[in-house]
Design an enzyme around this catalytic site. Structure first.
Site, short mmCIF file in Angstrom:
data_model
loop_
_atom_site.label_atom_id
_atom_site.label_comp_id
_atom_site.label_asym_id
_atom_site.label_seq_id
_atom_site.Cartn_x
_atom_site.Cartn_y
_atom_site.Cartn_z
CG HIS A 129 29.83 -23.81 2.01
ND1 HIS A 129 29.18 -23.27 3.07
CD2 HIS A 129 28.98 -23.73 0.97
CE1 HIS A 129 27.98 -22.87 2.69
NE2 HIS A 129 27.84 -23.14 1.41
CD GLU A 141 31.88 -33.37 1.73
OE1 GLU A 141 32.30 -32.34 1.20
OE2 GLU A 141 31.99 -33.60 2.94
CB ALA A 191 20.84 -31.84 9.97
CG MET A 238 23.65 -38.93 5.25
SD MET A 238 23.43 -38.05 3.70
CE MET A 238 21.68 -38.29 3.42
N1 HPA Z 1 18.34 -39.03 6.48
C1 HPA Z 1 19.69 -38.96 6.49
N2 HPA Z 1 20.34 -37.84 6.81
C2 HPA Z 1 19.62 -36.77 7.14
C3 HPA Z 1 18.22 -36.78 7.15
C4 HPA Z 1 17.55 -37.99 6.81
O1 HPA Z 1 16.31 -38.07 6.80
N3 HPA Z 1 17.83 -35.54 7.53
C5 HPA Z 1 18.95 -34.82 7.74
N4 HPA Z 1 20.05 -35.55 7.51
#
Ligand code: HPA
Length: 277
Positions: A65, A90, A117, A212
């Site tokens: 990536h 990272e 996400a 994160m």
């Molecule tokens: N925690 C932290 N970071 C995330 C999560 C989680 O449950 N799901 C996707 N990124």
């Protein structure tokens, strides 16, 4: 940590390189979160600028990536997408995590959509649903503004009362019939997911989702005076809510599935940007 002058020169070199590859100043920048990179498929007249060609850009650590800026047009609006971002977990310094944001500000970009996400801390926020970030809890994150202030971009003690332009996200979601929640995103350093006890603590602190990324970029973009929109895809219930352990695979899979509604929402925001010019 670089001295200010060195950092400002580094930002300026990277920005000049990007400007030389673009025909115009992009109207909007979109940072793509995990599993959400298919948003880049929406871009027409597309051109890719690989991160490793941009002077001073951090190196991506994920094999295969390589990371690239995708530029072009969507609905006649000039866009720049960040495919691949730099996470603190990272091993990047916080300065590097937010370096691209400073570069985009230097290049004259005024609006940024940060997608991510996230785990749902609020039990009413189910996997696959979207959340407009209204505010964040960023105190667990090293400050990207630490060190001598870059006065050129913003003040030493910036106000954080309204970092996110969430109304625009919610309005566009309503316009396009995309279900949207509103909520507080809490930054966690990662890369480990949280423990159930930590999630109970975050819920008590008022968090609706946890992830994160995003907070360092949002702080920096807002410091640069950019308009910031944040959209979380809830990919899982946060730790301890269900009996099952969390899995990265599931996070990616749900992110990919939910990306259709995210695309619809982002398209609508972009379209409204074109109309309001
Ligand atoms: N925690 C932290 N970071 C995330 C999560 C989680 O449950 N799901 C996707 N990124």
């Amino acid at each position: 940590m670089l001295q200010n002058e060195e950092l400002i020169n580094k930002i300026s070199y990277a920005s000049k390189y990007i400007d030389s590859q673009l025909g115009c100043i992009p109207d909007i920048c979109i940072t793509l979160g995990s599993g959400l990179s298919s948003l880049a498929d929406l871009v027409e007249f597309r051109k890719e600028i690989k991160y490793d060609r941009i002077p001073g850009f951090p190196k991506t650590t994920v094999e295969g990536h390589e990371g690239a800026l995708i530029t072009g047009r969507i609905k006649d609006v000039s866009v720049l997408m960040m495919k691949g971002r730099f996470h603190y977990y990272e091993g990047h310094s916080i300065e590097d995590v937010v370096f691209p944001i400073r570069v985009f500000a230097e290049s004259g970009i005024k609006t940024i959509i940060l997608t991510n996400a996230a785990g749902g801390v609020n039990r009413n926020y189910a996997p696959g649903e979207l959340m407009a970030i209204t505010d964040h809890i960023g105190m667990f994150c090293e400050s990207p503004l630490r060190g001598l202030n870059l006065d050129k971009f913003g003040p030493r003690f910036p106000d954080q009362s309204s970092v996110y332009d969430w109304e625009e996200v919610v309005n566009n979601a309503n316009k396009t019939d995309v279900k949207i929640h509103k909520g507080v995103y809490c930054y966690a350093k990662g890369p480990m997911y949280e423990t159930p006890a930590e999630i109970r603590m975050l819920a008590a602190l008022g968090a609706d989702a946890v992830g994160m990324s995003t907070v360092p970029e949002a702080i920096t973009a807002s410091h640069c005076g950019m308009k910031v929109m944040g959209i979380s895809t809830i990919t899982n219930f946060a730790a301890g809510i269900l009996d099952t352990p969390l899995s990265h695979k599931e996070v990616i899979e749900v992110g990919v599935k939910a990306s259709e509604s995210l695309k619809k929402l982002v398209l609508s925001i972009i379209e409204s940007k074109g109309k309001n010019r």
